[in-house]
Design a protein around this motif. Structure first.
Motif: not given
Length: 271
Positions: A34-35, A89-91, A27-29
């Motif tokens: 999108g980023a 994901f931020l951490r 999911e992070d990928e």
């Protein structure tokens, strides 16, 4: 094809729960794809609005934190408070000046301070309470602060050919609406909503990354359809074979379609 409505019962779940769960592998990928497609547009707009050294910023629905890190590393802002309902994901990618806050922006008591920049991308479109959240984000602006909001705009027209791509894109919006409450029908009216919220110097723009085989945006949509497959087939508008055909089309040389665009709107709080 679309049959959105503003009424009816509550959706079955929320973003990150019913669909696009952060614990799901990859999911992070997907978020980062999108980023890769949109971050350059977003950073260019923010810097053109003057965001830079000394600014204290709030990034809402920060995801993996790509925009927050760009604000710190490229724009040179002083501090970014990055908010998400799940901050794993931020951490995972800490940088100096970046603070992760796990919070729900639909909570009426959400008031983490006042900021010179408040930014949210692909957040309000997933909230049935988007009007109230928009007003809350305006209330978080320091005098003279800037609110920058971005959401998807569907560019599929009624005259578009009936193809697996167009059917799957329509089924995606309908499935996400039924499952999460997602609605992009109001997004083109962003400037009017920002003006009604009391902001000045309101404007907007649209960016549409090209659908090219292997491109980040094409891979993003393919991954998104895979994760939303159950919600899409539940609409009755498509079946698995149609989704598979649309995914193959994204990676084919004959692909000739428009991706949904990113509409970015902004306005300034009165000093």
């Amino acid at each position: 094809m679309k049959r959105f409505d503003d009424g009816g019962g509550a959706p079955a779940g929320r973003y990150g729960e019913a669909v696009f769960r952060p614990e799901q592998a990859g999911e992070d990928e997907r978020i980062d794809l999108g980023a890769l497609a949109y971050d350059a547009f977003t950073l260019a707009r923010l810097t053109e609005l003057g965001v830079g050294p000394g600014w204290h910023c709030l990034d809402v629905g920060a995801g993996t934190g790509t925009v927050a890190r760009l604000l710190l590393e490229r724009a040179g802002v002083a501090e970014v408070l990055a908010v998400d309902r799940d901050v794993r994901f931020l951490r995972a990618h800490p940088v100096p000046g970046l603070t992760a806050l796990e919070a729900d922006i639909t909570d009426p008591e959400f008031m983490p301070g006042r900021f010179r920049l408040v930014h949210a991308r692909f957040v309000l479109m997933h909230l049935r309470s988007w009007r109230q959240v928009l007003d809350r984000l305006v209330s978080l602006l320091a005098p003279g602060g800037i609110l920058v909001l971005g959401d998807a705009v569907d560019l599929t027209t009624a005259a578009a050919p009936d193809t697996p791509y167009s059917r799957v894109m329509g089924a995606m919006w309908q499935g996400l609406h039924d499952t999460l409450g997602t609605d992009v029908s109001w997004v083109p009216d962003y400037p009017r909503h920002l003006r009604a919220a009391g902001l000045t110097s309101v404007a907007a723009e649209i960016q549409v990354p090209p659908l090219l085989p292997g491109s980040p945006i094409s891979r993003f949509w393919a991954d998104t359809w895979e994760r939303a497959r159950e919600a899409m087939t539940a609409t009755g508008l498509v079946d698995d074979a149609t989704i598979d055909a649309a995914i193959r089309y994204l990676d084919a040389p004959e692909c000739a379609a428009l991706s949904p665009g990113l509409l970015t709107a902004w306005g300034t709080a009165r000093a």
